[in-house]
Scaffold this motif. Structure first.
Motif, PDB file in Angstrom:
ATOM      1  N   GLU A   1       3.249  -0.011  -7.787  1.00  0.00           N
ATOM      2  CA  GLU A   1       2.056  -0.246  -7.547  1.00  0.00           C
ATOM      3  C   GLU A   1       1.547  -1.829  -8.104  1.00  0.00           C
ATOM      4  OE1 GLU A   1      -0.375   1.271 -11.266  1.00  0.00           O
ATOM      5  OE2 GLU A   1       0.644   2.878 -10.698  1.00  0.00           O
TER       6      GLU A   1
ATOM      7  N   SER B   1       1.481  11.685  -9.651  1.00  0.00           N
ATOM      8  CA  SER B   1       0.457  13.130  -9.854  1.00  0.00           C
ATOM      9  C   SER B   1       1.148  14.393 -10.090  1.00  0.00           C
ATOM     10  CB  SER B   1      -0.300  13.136  -8.687  1.00  0.00           C
ATOM     11  OG  SER B   1       0.432  13.666  -7.289  1.00  0.00           O
TER      12      SER B   1
ATOM     13  N   GLN C   1       0.810  -1.193   0.086  1.00  0.00           N
ATOM     14  CA  GLN C   1       0.160  -0.096   0.077  1.00  0.00           C
ATOM     15  C   GLN C   1       0.903   1.192  -0.042  1.00  0.00           C
ATOM     16  OE1 GLN C   1      -2.892  -0.593   2.918  1.00  0.00           O
ATOM     17  NE2 GLN C   1      -3.577   1.899   2.828  1.00  0.00           N
ATOM     18  N   VAL C   2       1.910   1.361   0.734  1.00  0.00           N
ATOM     19  CA  VAL C   2       2.735   2.391   0.906  1.00  0.00           C
ATOM     20  C   VAL C   2       3.356   2.692  -0.690  1.00  0.00           C
ATOM     21  CG1 VAL C   2       4.932   3.345   1.946  1.00  0.00           C
ATOM     22  CG2 VAL C   2       3.346   2.038   3.306  1.00  0.00           C
ATOM     23  N   TRP C   3       3.867   1.452  -1.128  1.00  0.00           N
ATOM     24  CA  TRP C   3       4.555   1.471  -2.612  1.00  0.00           C
ATOM     25  C   TRP C   3       3.525   2.415  -3.351  1.00  0.00           C
ATOM     26  CZ3 TRP C   3       6.098  -4.285  -2.599  1.00  0.00           C
ATOM     27  CH2 TRP C   3       7.100  -4.412  -1.631  1.00  0.00           C
ATOM     28  N   THR C   4       2.389   1.826  -3.423  1.00  0.00           N
ATOM     29  CA  THR C   4       1.195   2.389  -4.307  1.00  0.00           C
ATOM     30  C   THR C   4       1.085   3.826  -4.099  1.00  0.00           C
ATOM     31  OG1 THR C   4       0.334   0.174  -4.475  1.00  0.00           O
ATOM     32  CG2 THR C   4      -0.983   2.025  -5.030  1.00  0.00           C
ATOM     33  N   GLU C   5       0.988   4.153  -2.782  1.00  0.00           N
ATOM     34  CA  GLU C   5       0.707   5.551  -2.521  1.00  0.00           C
ATOM     35  C   GLU C   5       1.875   6.252  -2.803  1.00  0.00           C
ATOM     36  OE1 GLU C   5      -0.011   6.332   1.673  1.00  0.00           O
ATOM     37  OE2 GLU C   5      -1.815   4.725   1.313  1.00  0.00           O
ATOM     38  N   VAL C   6       3.200   5.879  -3.050  1.00  0.00           N
ATOM     39  CA  VAL C   6       4.296   6.706  -3.341  1.00  0.00           C
ATOM     40  C   VAL C   6       4.188   6.867  -4.920  1.00  0.00           C
ATOM     41  CG1 VAL C   6       6.672   6.722  -3.682  1.00  0.00           C
ATOM     42  CG2 VAL C   6       5.787   5.957  -1.492  1.00  0.00           C
ATOM     43  N   ASP C   7       3.957   5.697  -5.495  1.00  0.00           N
ATOM     44  CA  ASP C   7       3.725   6.019  -7.100  1.00  0.00           C
ATOM     45  C   ASP C   7       2.581   7.078  -7.391  1.00  0.00           C
ATOM     46  OD1 ASP C   7       5.736   4.021  -7.948  1.00  0.00           O
ATOM     47  OD2 ASP C   7       4.127   2.424  -8.308  1.00  0.00           O
ATOM     48  N   ALA C   8       1.587   7.062  -6.848  1.00  0.00           N
ATOM     49  CA  ALA C   8       0.453   7.915  -6.941  1.00  0.00           C
ATOM     50  C   ALA C   8       0.853   9.331  -6.485  1.00  0.00           C
ATOM     51  CB  ALA C   8      -0.666   7.582  -5.979  1.00  0.00           C
ATOM     52  N   TYR C   9       1.685   9.520  -5.496  1.00  0.00           N
ATOM     53  CA  TYR C   9       2.078  10.798  -5.224  1.00  0.00           C
ATOM     54  C   TYR C   9       2.927  11.409  -6.237  1.00  0.00           C
ATOM     55  CZ  TYR C   9       5.087  14.366  -3.300  1.00  0.00           C
ATOM     56  OH  TYR C   9       5.931  15.507  -3.199  1.00  0.00           O
ATOM     57  N   THR C  10       4.249  10.404  -6.420  1.00  0.00           N
ATOM     58  CA  THR C  10       5.177  10.971  -7.602  1.00  0.00           C
ATOM     59  C   THR C  10       4.370  11.149  -9.104  1.00  0.00           C
ATOM     60  OG1 THR C  10       5.884   8.803  -7.742  1.00  0.00           O
ATOM     61  CG2 THR C  10       7.133  10.049  -6.254  1.00  0.00           C
TER      62      THR C  10
END
Ligand SMILES: C[S@@+](CC[C@H](N)C(=O)[O-])C[C@H]1O[C@@H](n2cnc3c(N)ncnc32)[C@H](O)[C@@H]1O
Length: 243
Positions: free
Chosen positions: A231, A29, A18-27
């Protein structure tokens, strides 16, 4: 390609993913926001692929853009992809690099048809050519076109088809490349299965280990494996540079 879970390292659990996915989503974006000219085409390509029943195994935006940036940094004129699926990575490569020609090989006629439509919708069909057939049958034709000067030598190659043939593809494309060309082979690590003795007989792992070991022995190239998280889980790519 999607690799969910970390088979060999079960402590790398869902929270970590979940953290990896959130980091991808943030970067993504910030570094590839929806205002980019190719964003809509990329999203539409995935949507249409999904509607047409294609599996969710395209490269994800971080990786596909990483490849597109490699092509830009190296000023690549001709890129080759093995395994087109719905054309997601091809669209990324071509739309980020207006001077780039892409040849992409796909064995499944339905995937080819979906990809062709996606390329047309994305406005890159004039620079991306899908060749239908099994990679090992089609590659010699691409080689002939390069040898005769009909197509430029390759500056970038992405191997993302049937994993058992990783080495066979790489071995053949080296002679079609210019010096300094980069070749990426996807799904090498697969949640750690690369080094998991209980997966030693899996065809994908055999294909991954064979290409790593052969690249290490081959005087025509140099290479290294980069482990990745994101992700689509924990995986890694083999990067090879042609001498
Ligand atoms: C992981 S998907 C490719 C995803 C694509 N590179 C992307 O990032 O958008 C693998 C594709 O390889 C194709 N494929 C499998 N075996 C093949 C072969 N022997 N020759 C060519 N394509 C093959 C499959 O039909 C599938 O569409």
């Amino acid at each position: 390609m999607s690799v969910q879970g970390a088979a060999f390292f079960p402590q790398e659990d869902e929270i970590q993913e979940q953290v990896w996915t959130e980091v991808d989503a943030y970067t993504v974006s910030h570094l590839h926001p929806s205002t980019k000219p190719n964003s809509a085409a990329l999203i539409n390509a995935l949507r249409y692929s999904n509607e047409q029943g294609l599996p969710d195994i395209a490269s994800y935006p971080v990786i596909a853009k990483f490849y597109a940036l490699q092509c830009r940094a190296l000023r690549v004129k001709h890129a080759l992809e093995l395994g087109t699926l719905g054309g997601y990575t091809s669209i990324f490569l071509a739309s980020e690099n207006p001077d780039l020609r892409v040849t992409t090989i796909e064995v499944d006629p339905h995937h080819r048809d979906v990809a062709q439509r996606n390329l047309e919708q994305a406005g890159v069909a004039d620079r991306v050519t899908i060749r239908l057939g099994a990679g090992l049958n089609v590659l010699p034709q691409v080689g002939k076109d390069i040898a005769s000067g009909k197509l430029p030598r390759l500056g970038f190659v992405y191997i993302d088809a049937d994993k058992q043939n990783n080495w066979n593809y790489l071995d053949q494309v080296i002679d079609m490349c210019e010096s300094g060309a980069v070749i990426f082979v996807d799904n090498i690590v697969r949640g750690g299965r690369l080094v998991d003795p209980s997966h030693r007989k899996s065809p994908g792992v055999i294909g991954a280990r064979r290409v790593v070991e052969n690249v290490g022995r081959d005087v025509r190239v140099d290479g290294m494996v980069l482990q990745t998280v994101g992700e689509k889980g924990y995986d890694g790519v083999l990067m090879v540079v042609v001498k």
